[in-house]
Design an enzyme around this catalytic site. Structure first.
Site, PDB file in Angstrom:
ATOM      1  N   GLU A 158       0.817  -1.230   0.000  1.00  0.00           N
ATOM      2  CA  GLU A 158       0.000   0.000   0.000  1.00  0.00           C
ATOM      3  C   GLU A 158       0.845   1.272   0.000  1.00  0.00           C
ATOM      4  OE1 GLU A 158      -1.497   1.712   3.582  1.00  0.00           O
ATOM      5  OE2 GLU A 158      -1.261  -0.156   4.698  1.00  0.00           O
ATOM      6  N   SER A 183     -12.970   1.781  10.850  1.00  0.00           N
ATOM      7  CA  SER A 183     -12.255   1.879   9.571  1.00  0.00           C
ATOM      8  C   SER A 183     -12.970   1.105   8.469  1.00  0.00           C
ATOM      9  CB  SER A 183     -10.843   1.344   9.733  1.00  0.00           C
ATOM     10  OG  SER A 183     -10.200   1.301   8.469  1.00  0.00           O
ATOM     11  N   ALA A 184     -12.948   1.696   7.270  1.00  0.00           N
ATOM     12  CA  ALA A 184     -13.497   1.017   6.082  1.00  0.00           C
ATOM     13  C   ALA A 184     -12.684  -0.233   5.739  1.00  0.00           C
ATOM     14  CB  ALA A 184     -13.521   1.985   4.903  1.00  0.00           C
ATOM     15  N   LYS A 227      -2.728  -1.753  15.744  1.00  0.00           N
ATOM     16  CA  LYS A 227      -2.152  -1.002  16.862  1.00  0.00           C
ATOM     17  C   LYS A 227      -3.162  -0.832  17.984  1.00  0.00           C
ATOM     18  CE  LYS A 227       1.404   1.678  14.659  1.00  0.00           C
ATOM     19  NZ  LYS A 227       1.294   2.009  13.237  1.00  0.00           N
TER      20      LYS A 227
HETATM   21  N1  PSU Z   1      -2.230   1.445  10.836  1.00  0.00           N
HETATM   22  C1  PSU Z   1      -0.890   1.454  10.859  1.00  0.00           C
HETATM   23  N2  PSU Z   1      -0.215   2.062   9.850  1.00  0.00           N
HETATM   24  C2  PSU Z   1      -0.862   2.648   8.799  1.00  0.00           C
HETATM   25  C3  PSU Z   1      -2.282   2.615   8.771  1.00  0.00           C
HETATM   26  C4  PSU Z   1      -2.926   2.007   9.800  1.00  0.00           C
HETATM   27  O1  PSU Z   1      -0.308   0.921  11.783  1.00  0.00           O
HETATM   28  O2  PSU Z   1      -0.205   3.194   7.894  1.00  0.00           O
HETATM   29  C5  PSU Z   1      -3.017   3.214   7.595  1.00  0.00           C
HETATM   30  C6  PSU Z   1      -3.416   2.104   6.614  1.00  0.00           C
HETATM   31  O3  PSU Z   1      -3.330   2.606   5.297  1.00  0.00           O
HETATM   32  C7  PSU Z   1      -4.862   1.835   6.974  1.00  0.00           C
HETATM   33  C8  PSU Z   1      -5.330   3.226   7.335  1.00  0.00           C
HETATM   34  O4  PSU Z   1      -5.625   1.257   5.934  1.00  0.00           O
HETATM   35  O5  PSU Z   1      -4.241   3.806   8.033  1.00  0.00           O
HETATM   36  C9  PSU Z   1      -6.580   3.209   8.173  1.00  0.00           C
HETATM   37  O6  PSU Z   1      -7.106   4.490   8.264  1.00  0.00           O
HETATM   38  P1  PSU Z   1      -8.604   4.727   8.810  1.00  0.00           P
HETATM   39  O7  PSU Z   1      -8.557   4.339  10.250  1.00  0.00           O
HETATM   40  O8  PSU Z   1      -8.861   6.175   8.600  1.00  0.00           O
HETATM   41  O9  PSU Z   1      -9.481   3.848   7.970  1.00  0.00           O
HETATM   42 MN    MN Z   2     -11.998   6.350  10.593  1.00  0.00          MN
END
Ligand code: PSU
Ligand code: MN
Length: 303
Positions: A23, A139-140, A158
């Site tokens: 990614e 998260s999506a 995390k």
């Molecule tokens: N958790 C990590 N490192 C990251 C991410 C999450 O330890 O880089 C990034 C990933 O790309 C994940 C995104 O898909 O954050 C999730 O964001 P959100 O919670 O806004 O969906």
């Molecule tokens: Mn979110």
């Protein structure tokens, strides 16, 4: 379709060789420059050393690139947060308006699936945020794991997230959560979380068999393989949890919401630990790249 598959990746897919997606949000939003670029290029190297073909995914001028080159990876690292973080909600807008976009776990899965890539290695997935019972911040990535046929190899999630709730949602959505050589769900920086995975897979072959079975049963959706950080790089749980609590308090005080939560928390944890967490983050991604490619290879051999 606005998706361009790099010729080497296309050839490997045609021949049934293992391809591993990577990614770009981890590059642009998850780590500082230049460590982000160095890490991304090393991850590609590790995939190759294990006999796979890497496909780093991102969006350039509205085109989904499946298999970025070194210059493109450098640009994603250097531009960093200037590049919008793109999740499922944002994908059509970013493409239709010809923007650049850093793909999250969710959108990397979407573009990998469109290209026919079945494996994806990253650091950590998004999940249910703490306090989600009030904010609804889920998260999506979890919804994508429920619907898109890509196996994701990560080091768990995390502890900035509510891990028990994250597991509950994955269970509801029918996503298998496997532990690679562990009964316990790894918590990214640490090998332990006090929570359990569905099944401990002891080899790439067993993981590959489970994935194949799921596909044959036409159970749409991903498989999540959680691979603990190597012992020698794992962090002290109490110390890292104290840092996470501090970052969460600051987030609340600053009123940070929505898609900015995860990048803020990641950056603050890295700042407060003075780079220790970044070093651990890099090591666990390398380990995931090795394990993920071995699983992709075992799956190619089965097919
Ligand atoms: N958790 C990590 N490192 C990251 C991410 C999450 O330890 O880089 C990034 C990933 O790309 C994940 C995104 O898909 O954050 C999730 O964001 P959100 O919670 O806004 O969906
Ligand atoms: Mn979110």
């Amino acid at each position: 379709m606005n998706v361009k598959v790099n010729p080497e990746v296309a050839q490997a897919l045609k021949e049934g060789r293992p391809v591993v997606a990577l990614e770009s949000t981890i590059i642009s939003h998850g780590m500082p420059y230049p460590d982000n670029v160095e890490t991304a290029l090393n991850v590609e190297k590790i995939v190759r050393e294990h006999g796979g073909v890497p496909a780093t995914i991102g969006i350039i001028d509205g085109v989904g690139i499946v298999g970025m080159n070194a210059e493109e990876i450098e640009a994603f690292g250097k531009k960093g947060k200037e590049i919008p973080k793109v999740s499922r909600r944002d994908l059509a807008t970013i493409m239709a308006t010809g923007s650049w976009g850093a793909t999250t776990v969710a959108t990397t899965m979407i573009l990998a699936n469109l290209a026919g890539v079945e494996f994806f290695v990253t650091g950590g997935i998004g999940g249910v945020h703490r306090g989600a019972e009030l904010t609804f911040d889920v998260s999506a990535d979890l919804e994508e794991l429920a619907r898109t046929n890509v196996t994701v190899i990560c080091a768990g999630a995390k502890a900035i997230l509510d891990l028990p709730k994250t597991l509950e949602v994955l269970e509801t959505k029918g996503v298998p959560v496997l532990g690679y050589g562990t009964d316990e769900l790894p918590a990214f920086y640490t090998r332990q979380s006090g929570l359990y995975v569905d099944y401990n897979v002891s080899s790439p072959e067993i993981a590959a068999k489970i994935i194949k079975e799921k596909r044959e049963l036409k159970l749409d959706g991903g498989v999540l393989i959680t691979n603990p950080i190597p012992e020698e790089y794992s962090m002290d749980a109490d110390a890292i949890n104290a840092v996470i609590d501090k970052a969460l308090t600051e987030m609340e005080e600053k009123g940070i919401k929505g898609k900015d939560c995860t990048p803020f928390l990641l950056a603050r944890v890295a700042e407060i630990t003075g780079g220790d967490s970044l070093a651990a983050n890099i090591k666990l991604v390398y380990n995931n790249a090795a394990v993920g490619t071995e699983i992709a290879k075992a799956y190619s051999a089965l097919k």
